[in-house]
Design a protein around this motif. Structure first.
Motif, PDB file in Angstrom:
ATOM      1  N   GLY A  78       1.136  -1.046   0.113  1.00  0.00           N
ATOM      2  CA  GLY A  78       0.086   0.461  -0.211  1.00  0.00           C
ATOM      3  C   GLY A  78       0.649   1.392   0.342  1.00  0.00           C
ATOM      4  O   GLY A  78       1.996   1.184  -0.309  1.00  0.00           O
ATOM      5  N   VAL A  79       0.006   2.401  -0.017  1.00  0.00           N
ATOM      6  CA  VAL A  79       0.998   3.531  -0.133  1.00  0.00           C
ATOM      7  C   VAL A  79       0.283   4.642   0.963  1.00  0.00           C
ATOM      8  O   VAL A  79      -1.003   4.387   1.516  1.00  0.00           O
ATOM      9  CB  VAL A  79       0.431   4.374  -1.214  1.00  0.00           C
ATOM     10  N   MET A  80       1.173   5.033   2.049  1.00  0.00           N
ATOM     11  CA  MET A  80       0.496   6.550   2.511  1.00  0.00           C
ATOM     12  C   MET A  80       0.854   7.352   2.404  1.00  0.00           C
ATOM     13  O   MET A  80       2.020   8.046   1.491  1.00  0.00           O
ATOM     14  CB  MET A  80       1.485   5.669   4.119  1.00  0.00           C
ATOM     15  N   ARG A  81      -0.002   8.466   2.225  1.00  0.00           N
ATOM     16  CA  ARG A  81       0.859  10.059   2.616  1.00  0.00           C
ATOM     17  C   ARG A  81       0.471  10.405   3.234  1.00  0.00           C
ATOM     18  O   ARG A  81      -0.650  10.954   4.429  1.00  0.00           O
ATOM     19  CB  ARG A  81      -1.112  10.808   1.263  1.00  0.00           C
ATOM     20  N   VAL A  82       1.519  11.446   3.939  1.00  0.00           N
ATOM     21  CA  VAL A  82       2.060  12.702   5.236  1.00  0.00           C
ATOM     22  C   VAL A  82       1.877  13.118   5.034  1.00  0.00           C
ATOM     23  O   VAL A  82       2.375  13.709   4.280  1.00  0.00           O
ATOM     24  CB  VAL A  82       2.609  11.271   6.089  1.00  0.00           C
ATOM     25  N   ASP A  87       4.156  20.065   4.929  1.00  0.00           N
ATOM     26  CA  ASP A  87       4.830  18.670   4.176  1.00  0.00           C
ATOM     27  C   ASP A  87       4.987  18.313   3.518  1.00  0.00           C
ATOM     28  O   ASP A  87       3.229  17.593   5.086  1.00  0.00           O
ATOM     29  CB  ASP A  87       6.552  19.001   4.745  1.00  0.00           C
ATOM     30  N   GLU A  88       4.026  17.631   3.269  1.00  0.00           N
ATOM     31  CA  GLU A  88       3.265  15.978   2.807  1.00  0.00           C
ATOM     32  C   GLU A  88       4.538  15.107   1.354  1.00  0.00           C
ATOM     33  O   GLU A  88       5.347  15.879   0.308  1.00  0.00           O
ATOM     34  CB  GLU A  88       2.101  16.530   1.485  1.00  0.00           C
ATOM     35  N   VAL A  89       3.919  13.951   2.057  1.00  0.00           N
ATOM     36  CA  VAL A  89       5.027  13.342   1.421  1.00  0.00           C
ATOM     37  C   VAL A  89       4.413  12.060   0.903  1.00  0.00           C
ATOM     38  O   VAL A  89       3.690  11.547   1.942  1.00  0.00           O
ATOM     39  CB  VAL A  89       6.539  12.539   2.324  1.00  0.00           C
ATOM     40  N   VAL A  90       4.530  11.143  -0.138  1.00  0.00           N
ATOM     41  CA  VAL A  90       4.008  10.287  -0.318  1.00  0.00           C
ATOM     42  C   VAL A  90       5.155   8.675  -0.395  1.00  0.00           C
ATOM     43  O   VAL A  90       6.385   9.203  -0.406  1.00  0.00           O
ATOM     44  CB  VAL A  90       3.996  10.161  -2.175  1.00  0.00           C
ATOM     45  N   VAL A  91       4.565   7.871   1.007  1.00  0.00           N
ATOM     46  CA  VAL A  91       5.391   6.900   0.616  1.00  0.00           C
ATOM     47  C   VAL A  91       5.125   5.405   0.605  1.00  0.00           C
ATOM     48  O   VAL A  91       4.063   4.354   0.483  1.00  0.00           O
ATOM     49  CB  VAL A  91       5.288   7.153   3.043  1.00  0.00           C
ATOM     50  N   SER A  92       5.673   5.322  -0.116  1.00  0.00           N
ATOM     51  CA  SER A  92       5.802   4.005  -0.521  1.00  0.00           C
ATOM     52  C   SER A  92       6.297   2.567  -0.185  1.00  0.00           C
ATOM     53  O   SER A  92       7.024   2.688   0.449  1.00  0.00           O
ATOM     54  CB  SER A  92       6.486   3.989  -2.559  1.00  0.00           C
ATOM     55  N   PRO A  93       6.007   1.520  -1.041  1.00  0.00           N
ATOM     56  CA  PRO A  93       5.910   0.302  -0.063  1.00  0.00           C
ATOM     57  C   PRO A  93       7.756   0.156   0.398  1.00  0.00           C
ATOM     58  O   PRO A  93       8.512   0.262  -0.727  1.00  0.00           O
ATOM     59  CB  PRO A  93       5.988  -0.881  -1.147  1.00  0.00           C
ATOM     60  N   GLY A  94       8.876  -0.558   1.330  1.00  0.00           N
ATOM     61  CA  GLY A  94       9.626  -0.169   1.203  1.00  0.00           C
ATOM     62  C   GLY A  94      10.574   0.683   2.079  1.00  0.00           C
ATOM     63  O   GLY A  94      11.722   0.492   2.129  1.00  0.00           O
ATOM     64  N   THR A  95       9.321   2.429   2.199  1.00  0.00           N
ATOM     65  CA  THR A  95      10.497   2.962   2.770  1.00  0.00           C
ATOM     66  C   THR A  95      10.414   3.689   3.965  1.00  0.00           C
ATOM     67  O   THR A  95       9.035   3.518   4.101  1.00  0.00           O
ATOM     68  CB  THR A  95      10.223   4.324   1.688  1.00  0.00           C
ATOM     69  N   VAL A 144      11.277  14.442   7.267  1.00  0.00           N
ATOM     70  CA  VAL A 144      10.740  13.559   7.855  1.00  0.00           C
ATOM     71  C   VAL A 144      10.536  11.780   7.327  1.00  0.00           C
ATOM     72  O   VAL A 144      10.461  10.870   7.089  1.00  0.00           O
ATOM     73  CB  VAL A 144       9.763  13.621   7.379  1.00  0.00           C
ATOM     74  N   ARG A 145      12.093  12.129   5.841  1.00  0.00           N
ATOM     75  CA  ARG A 145      12.232  10.888   4.808  1.00  0.00           C
ATOM     76  C   ARG A 145      13.747  10.320   6.048  1.00  0.00           C
ATOM     77  O   ARG A 145      14.612  11.464   5.880  1.00  0.00           O
ATOM     78  CB  ARG A 145      12.758  11.396   3.549  1.00  0.00           C
ATOM     79  N   PRO A 146      14.147   9.779   5.620  1.00  0.00           N
ATOM     80  CA  PRO A 146      16.246   8.975   5.809  1.00  0.00           C
ATOM     81  C   PRO A 146      16.885   9.472   4.974  1.00  0.00           C
ATOM     82  O   PRO A 146      16.525  10.367   3.940  1.00  0.00           O
ATOM     83  CB  PRO A 146      15.775   7.734   5.461  1.00  0.00           C
TER      84      PRO A 146
END
Length: 318
Positions: A78-82, A87-95, A144-146
Motif C-alpha cells: 500500500g501507499v501512505m500520504r503523510v 510538507d506532504e510526502v508519499v510513502v511507497s512500500p519499503g521506504t 521526515v524522510r531518511p
C-alpha cells in the motif's frame, strides 16, 4: 518488560479503541471507503519503546497529536500520504517516514500493511547528548524522510533485527539489560537515519584532560553495575566527568570505549556463569546470555568463541 497485544476485527470501533490504547495520541477520523472493514494489529512493548504491525483494509484519514513520542512507519504494502505542517510526502512500500515528536501529523492510508516503531524522545535525546556536541538542547527533527537510501536501508536492517530478536524469544528480550540495549540501538539508528539538529553538532571527541583516576572510577562503576542497564551519561556522572570526556579518556587510557568495556565485563560474567552451571541442570546458554544482556544467541556464541576459543555450549558441558 516485554508485553505483546494483538487484535483482528471487522469493527472500526474496536480497531480504533485498540489503536488508541497502544498510541494514546492517535485520533481516528471518518473513513473514505464504503468497502468492508478489516483490521489486524500486533504490538510488542519493549520497555518504553514498542514495535507494531498494522494491516488496514480501507482508506482512512488519521491524525496523531503532538506528543513526546517519535514514530517511524514503513509500509510493506500500500501507499501512505503523510502531512507534517506544510510538507506532504508519499510513502511507497519499503521506504520509511518519521512522525516527529511535538508536531501534529496527518496520514492517509489504505490497503496498507505497515510496520511501526515508537520511541520516547527522552531516550533519543539522551543518546544525542552522549554522542554529539548538542549539549542540553532538545533534539528537533528537520525532515521526515531518511537522509539517503542507504540510511533508510540501515534503519530497515535495525528494525528487522529488533523484530527478529523480540519474536524469537520474548523471555530473552524481557531482561532489563537487553531492553535497554535494544532501546539504545533504536534511538541511535533514528538519529543516524533522519535529519535533525544533531547534524549541526559536530561529532567530535573533545581533547582529553581526564586523569586515569577518572577511568578507574568508571571501571569500578561498570563492574559494580554489570547486572543492569547503565547509560553512558550515568557512568560519566559517577566518574565526575561529561560523557564525551569519558569517551576520550577511555580511548586514551584503555584504547576502547566505556560501552565496549561494559560489554567485555558482561561477557566475562557470562563466561563465569557458564563455568559454574551444572550441565545437567536447568541453565541454558540462551538464558545465561540474556542475563548479561546478549539478546542474539548466535552473535553471543560467535563473540564468545572469538574470546575464549571455544563455544558457550562446550564451556557449559565441561
Amino acid at each position: 518488560m516485554t508485553r505483546t497485544g494483538e487484535v483482528a476485527t471487522t469493527d472500526p470501533g474496536v480497531a480504533h479503541d485498540w489503536l488508541q490504547a497502544v498510541y494514546s495520541d492517535y485520533q481516528p477520523e471518518e473513513t473514505n471507503s464504503r468497502r468492508d472493514f478489516r483490521f489486524r494489529g500486533r504490538h510488542t512493548q519493549l520497555g518504553r519503546s514498542g514495535v507494531s504491525r498494522l494491516q488496514y483494509s480501507m482508506s482512512a484519514d488519521n491524525n496523531v497529536e503532538p506528543s513526546d513520542v517519535l514514530l517511524v512507519l514503513q509500509p510493506s504494502e500500500g501507499v501512505m500520504r503523510v502531512s507534517v505542517g506544510r510538507d506532504e510526502v508519499v510513502v511507497s512500500p519499503g521506504t520509511s517516514v518519521l512522525f516527529p515528536p511535538h508536531q501534529a501529523v496527518s496520514a492517509l492510508w489504505g490497503d496498507t500493511d505497515v510496520g511501526c516503531v515508537c520511541l520516547q524522545t527522552t531516550d533519543v535525546e539522551r543518546v544525542a547528548l552522549e554522542t554529539t556536541d548538542i549539549e542540553d538542547t532538545p533534539v528537533r527533527f528537520t525532515g521526515v524522510r531518511p537522509m539517503s537510501p542507504e540510511r533508510g536501508r540501515q534503519w530497515s536492517d535495525v528494525v528487522r533485527y529488533l523484530v527478529g530478536a523480540v519474536l524469537r524469544d520474548p523471555d530473552v528480550t524481557a531482561t532489563p539489560l537487553v531492553v535497554g540495549q535494544l532501546t539504545q540501538l533504536l534511538a541511535a539508528a533514528a538519529l543516524d537515519t533522519f535529519p535533525s539538529t544533531t547534524l549541526a553538532a559536530h561529532r567530535r571527541i573533545p581533547p582529553d584532560h581526564a586523569a586515569p583516576a577518572v577511568v578507574r572510577r568508571a571501571i569500578d562503576f561498570i563492574e559494580a553495575n554489570a547486572d543492569r542497564e547503565t547509560t553512558l551519561s550515568e557512568i560519566a556522572s559517577a566518574s565526575g566527568i561529561g560523557p564525551r570526556g569519558l569517551q576520550a579518556a577511555f580511548q586514551r587510557h584503555q584504547d576502547t570505549t566505556p560501552t565496549a568495556y561494559a560489554r567485555r565485563v558482561r561477557m566475562e560474567r557470562a563466561h563465569r556463569d557458564l563455568q559454574a552451571a551444572d550441565a545437567a541442570g536447568r541453565e541454558t546458554v540462551p538464558a545465561i546470555a540474556a542475563r548479561w544482556g546478549f539478546a542474539d544467541t548466535g552473535r553471543f556464541a560467535t563473540a564468545y568463541q572469538q574470546t575464549y576459543d571455544r563455544t558457550p555450549g562446550e564451556t557449559l558441558r565441561s
